[in-house]
Enzyme design. Structure first.
Site, PDB file in Angstrom:
ATOM      1  N   GLU A  64      -6.442  -7.015   9.066  1.00 37.27           N
ATOM      2  CA  GLU A  64      -5.974  -6.503   7.772  1.00 37.27           C
ATOM      3  C   GLU A  64      -5.811  -7.664   6.782  1.00 37.27           C
ATOM      4  O   GLU A  64      -5.454  -8.782   7.157  1.00 37.27           O
ATOM      5  CB  GLU A  64      -4.660  -5.728   7.953  1.00 37.27           C
ATOM      6  CG  GLU A  64      -4.385  -4.788   6.796  1.00 37.27           C
ATOM      7  CD  GLU A  64      -3.268  -3.777   7.102  1.00 37.27           C
ATOM      8  OE1 GLU A  64      -2.656  -3.860   8.182  1.00 37.27           O
ATOM      9  OE2 GLU A  64      -3.028  -2.893   6.244  1.00 37.27           O
ATOM     10  N   TYR A  94       9.965  -0.338   8.689  1.00 41.66           N
ATOM     11  CA  TYR A  94       8.601  -0.769   9.016  1.00 41.66           C
ATOM     12  C   TYR A  94       8.007   0.153  10.082  1.00 41.66           C
ATOM     13  O   TYR A  94       6.873   0.630   9.954  1.00 41.66           O
ATOM     14  CB  TYR A  94       8.619  -2.225   9.520  1.00 41.66           C
ATOM     15  CG  TYR A  94       7.237  -2.803   9.648  1.00 41.66           C
ATOM     16  CD1 TYR A  94       6.648  -3.479   8.584  1.00 41.66           C
ATOM     17  CD2 TYR A  94       6.494  -2.655  10.814  1.00 41.66           C
ATOM     18  CE1 TYR A  94       5.375  -4.005   8.686  1.00 41.66           C
ATOM     19  CE2 TYR A  94       5.221  -3.168  10.922  1.00 41.66           C
ATOM     20  CZ  TYR A  94       4.655  -3.846   9.852  1.00 41.66           C
ATOM     21  OH  TYR A  94       3.386  -4.349   9.954  1.00 41.66           O
ATOM     22  N   HIS A 117      -1.506  -1.926  15.193  1.00 41.93           N
ATOM     23  CA  HIS A 117      -1.651  -0.586  14.658  1.00 41.93           C
ATOM     24  C   HIS A 117      -3.060  -0.279  14.172  1.00 41.93           C
ATOM     25  O   HIS A 117      -3.298   0.796  13.609  1.00 41.93           O
ATOM     26  CB  HIS A 117      -0.618  -0.377  13.532  1.00 41.93           C
ATOM     27  CG  HIS A 117      -0.862  -1.189  12.287  1.00 41.93           C
ATOM     28  ND1 HIS A 117      -1.119  -0.598  11.069  1.00 41.93           N
ATOM     29  CD2 HIS A 117      -0.933  -2.518  12.060  1.00 41.93           C
ATOM     30  CE1 HIS A 117      -1.307  -1.528  10.154  1.00 41.93           C
ATOM     31  NE2 HIS A 117      -1.202  -2.701  10.728  1.00 41.93           N
ATOM     32  N   HIS A 137      -5.428  -9.809  13.885  1.00 41.90           N
ATOM     33  CA  HIS A 137      -5.471  -8.518  13.176  1.00 41.90           C
ATOM     34  C   HIS A 137      -6.267  -8.721  11.890  1.00 41.90           C
ATOM     35  O   HIS A 137      -6.021  -9.682  11.155  1.00 41.90           O
ATOM     36  CB  HIS A 137      -4.025  -8.075  12.890  1.00 41.90           C
ATOM     37  CG  HIS A 137      -3.877  -6.798  12.154  1.00 41.90           C
ATOM     38  ND1 HIS A 137      -4.783  -5.767  12.219  1.00 41.90           N
ATOM     39  CD2 HIS A 137      -2.896  -6.362  11.310  1.00 41.90           C
ATOM     40  CE1 HIS A 137      -4.363  -4.764  11.462  1.00 41.90           C
ATOM     41  NE2 HIS A 137      -3.225  -5.105  10.890  1.00 41.90           N
ATOM     42  N   ASP A 144       1.335  -7.377  13.734  1.00 42.60           N
ATOM     43  CA  ASP A 144       2.273  -6.523  12.994  1.00 42.60           C
ATOM     44  C   ASP A 144       3.339  -5.878  13.884  1.00 42.60           C
ATOM     45  O   ASP A 144       4.352  -5.375  13.375  1.00 42.60           O
ATOM     46  CB  ASP A 144       1.506  -5.430  12.232  1.00 42.60           C
ATOM     47  CG  ASP A 144       0.862  -5.975  10.961  1.00 42.60           C
ATOM     48  OD1 ASP A 144       1.273  -7.058  10.499  1.00 42.60           O
ATOM     49  OD2 ASP A 144      -0.039  -5.316  10.437  1.00 42.60           O
ATOM     50  N   HIS A 163       5.083 -10.448  10.094  1.00 43.01           N
ATOM     51  CA  HIS A 163       5.923 -10.188   8.919  1.00 43.01           C
ATOM     52  C   HIS A 163       7.393 -10.348   9.305  1.00 43.01           C
ATOM     53  O   HIS A 163       7.805  -9.870  10.371  1.00 43.01           O
ATOM     54  CB  HIS A 163       5.760  -8.752   8.402  1.00 43.01           C
ATOM     55  CG  HIS A 163       4.396  -8.438   7.871  1.00 43.01           C
ATOM     56  ND1 HIS A 163       3.906  -8.983   6.711  1.00 43.01           N
ATOM     57  CD2 HIS A 163       3.416  -7.618   8.335  1.00 43.01           C
ATOM     58  CE1 HIS A 163       2.691  -8.515   6.489  1.00 43.01           C
ATOM     59  NE2 HIS A 163       2.368  -7.694   7.456  1.00 43.01           N
ATOM     60  N   ASP A 179      -3.785  -8.729   4.602  1.00 43.77           N
ATOM     61  CA  ASP A 179      -2.589  -9.550   4.420  1.00 43.77           C
ATOM     62  C   ASP A 179      -2.542 -10.689   5.432  1.00 43.77           C
ATOM     63  O   ASP A 179      -1.731 -11.606   5.299  1.00 43.77           O
ATOM     64  CB  ASP A 179      -1.298  -8.708   4.481  1.00 43.77           C
ATOM     65  CG  ASP A 179      -1.247  -7.753   5.645  1.00 43.77           C
ATOM     66  OD1 ASP A 179      -2.303  -7.388   6.175  1.00 43.77           O
ATOM     67  OD2 ASP A 179      -0.130  -7.357   6.032  1.00 43.77           O
ATOM     68  N   HIS A 183       0.816  -1.230   0.000  1.00 51.35           N
ATOM     69  CA  HIS A 183       0.000   0.000   0.000  1.00 51.35           C
ATOM     70  C   HIS A 183       0.852   1.284   0.000  1.00 51.35           C
ATOM     71  O   HIS A 183       0.725   2.162   0.843  1.00 51.35           O
ATOM     72  CB  HIS A 183      -1.090   0.006   1.078  1.00 51.35           C
ATOM     73  CG  HIS A 183      -0.671  -0.230   2.498  1.00 51.35           C
ATOM     74  ND1 HIS A 183       0.245   0.551   3.151  1.00 51.35           N
ATOM     75  CD2 HIS A 183      -1.098  -1.130   3.401  1.00 51.35           C
ATOM     76  CE1 HIS A 183       0.365   0.120   4.386  1.00 51.35           C
ATOM     77  NE2 HIS A 183      -0.422  -0.894   4.566  1.00 51.35           N
TER      78      HIS A 183
END
Lengths: 52, 397
Positions: B84, B195, B148, B82, B167, B228, B86, B28
């Protein structure tokens, strides 16, 4: 005294406690908080809060 | 299924079953030069549990890695730390394939998943301090709101001291190695900082509070497993200390000079500003936007003390590449910076005034009003630019 929850992140504003860290004294009614005040947790504006 | 995808054991009962995305370069809008991984973790217990999934297009890779350990239909519980995409992109298909008896998320996670997938899937809510019994193992939860996203949550495997941090403490590195201690430390620190700068920086006050509260959760951490990049099994304090330092954003003597140019005038000004800074003891990073990505600019700013921005005026506005970067920087809220703006113009020259306004909105302490030069800088204009650099340097550490 009422409570209002941020729709975005769930942070709760309690009128009784206010939020002194962002300049809102205990006992401040939600409608009396300045319009440029934002959620201390996620930054959403006042219009993103709902009464709980 | 492709049998070349194997799970990697990270503790007695935990396996990494994620996916490696070697090719992604725009996450993104964040330049992920080294690719990334989407980490999912399988806990082999009486109740077999999957923690997080992967980006939708990597689902088969995750399923193959799970299959190298256990039949995926044996999975009893799924936890979503989370929402999100991904980490949840493949969640609906995973639920369909595994038919787990229970799926868990944080209170905000339950809501967010509903608004992603518009489904009738039952999600059980877990809050800070809640535990779920896997028979011979126990998972507990710590909500990490706005670290986040509002839904962000950490899961802790008590018996083995594994903290699954979604994350938090993550970084974008695609690698065949699964552990941080197997990767070049300078690469780890750079990608960890990148990051943090691009994903976490604007949440630094929340990071500080979270790190202060962390000991009160009494987690005997032996492994940190983010969603990640690599898993940390040694020197766990390293990554925690990095976060603590990045959250603090202590200013240094490094100045970042960001600019773009139409006909080389603003570029010449930038070089002269840079010379003035260097000659007066600052460490300087010139970032011409023709060759510098917004995500690299914020990374350089993470340990800087000054931000200087140069833009020509085009159609009464800031030059588009500079406006893009300023929009990005403003949202990420770097702190404790001094700065200045400059730029060449032809007739109206609004760009520098607009930049000064943005810098003030960002609470950058401007050392003076923006410096403007009409058309092409003459030698005396370049001397003024060097003076500007010198003035900024004199106010730095």
């Amino acid at each position: 005294m009422k409570k209002y929850e941020c729709d975005a992140c769930g942070w709760v504003y309690d009128e009784e406690k206010g939020h002194p860290a962002s300049g809102v004294k205990p006992g401040t009614k939600f409608e009396d908080i300045p319009e440029d005040w934002v959620c201390p947790l996620c930054g959403v504006g006042k219009d993103g809060f709902s009464e709980v | 299924m492709d049998s070349s995808f194997r799970a990697v054991k990270i503790s007695d009962s935990v396996y990494w079953v994620g996916a490696i995305d070697w090719g992604v370069r725009s996450f993104h809008g964040y330049l992920t030069s080294r690719g990334t991984t989407y980490n999912a973790f399988l806990v082999i217990a009486d109740k077999v549990t999957l923690i997080d999934t992967v980006k939708a297009s990597f689902g088969e890779e995750m399923m193959a890695r799970i299959s190298s350990v256990i039949d995926p239909s044996k999975i009893d519980f799924i936890i979503s730390n989370h929402s999100e995409m991904d980490h949840t992109g493949y969640l609906p298909q995973a639920i369909q394939a595994m038919n787990p008896s229970r799926v868990f998320a944080s209170p905000m996670g339950q809501k967010a998943l509903g608004m992603h997938f518009h489904w009738d899937q039952e999600i059980e809510v877990v809050k800070t301090g809640d535990k779920i019994d896997l028979g011979n193992k126990t998972l507990s939860f710590v909500e990490a709101r706005m670290l986040h996203w509002p839904d962000s949550m950490l899961t802790y495997l008590e018996e083995e001291g594994v903290l699954f941090t979604n994350d938090v403490f993550g970084m974008h590195i695609a690698s065949s190695e699964r552990f941080a201690d197997e990767i070049d430390p300078s690469v780890l620190k750079y990608e960890g900082a990148k990051y943090y700068a691009n994903i976490i920086l604007h949440l630094s006050p929340i990071v500080t509070k979270f790190l202060e509260k962390l000991p009160s959760f009494n987690l005997d951490m032996k492994i940190i497993a983010p969603d990640h990049g690599p898993v940390w099994r040694r020197d766990l304090n390293q990554v925690v200390e990095w976060y603590s330092g990045w959250a603090e954003q202590k200013p240094t003597n490094k100045a970042v000079v960001v600019f773009d140019s139409m006909w080389e005038s603003t570029a010449r000004m930038a070089r002269a500003v840079g010379d003035g800074l260097t000659e007066n003891g600052a460490s300087v990073k010139l970032m011409p936007l023709g060759g510098s990505h917004r995500s690299d600019v914020i990374t350089e700013l993470l340990d800087a003390g000054a931000l200087l921005v140069g833009s020509p005026t085009i159609n009464n506005q800031i030059y588009p590449t500079v406006a893009d970067v300023m929009n990005y920087l403003k949202g990420l809220k770097p702190q404790n910076l001094i700065g200045a703006t400059f730029g060449s113009y032809g007739w109206s020259g609004e760009a520098v005034k607009h930049l000064d306004q943005i810098m003030q909105d960002m609470k950058v302490d401007l050392v003076q009003e923006g410096l403007r030069v009409k058309y092409v800088p003459a030698e005396e204009d370049l001397a003024t630019c060097r003076d500007l650099g010198a003035r900024v340097a004199s106010k730095m550490l």
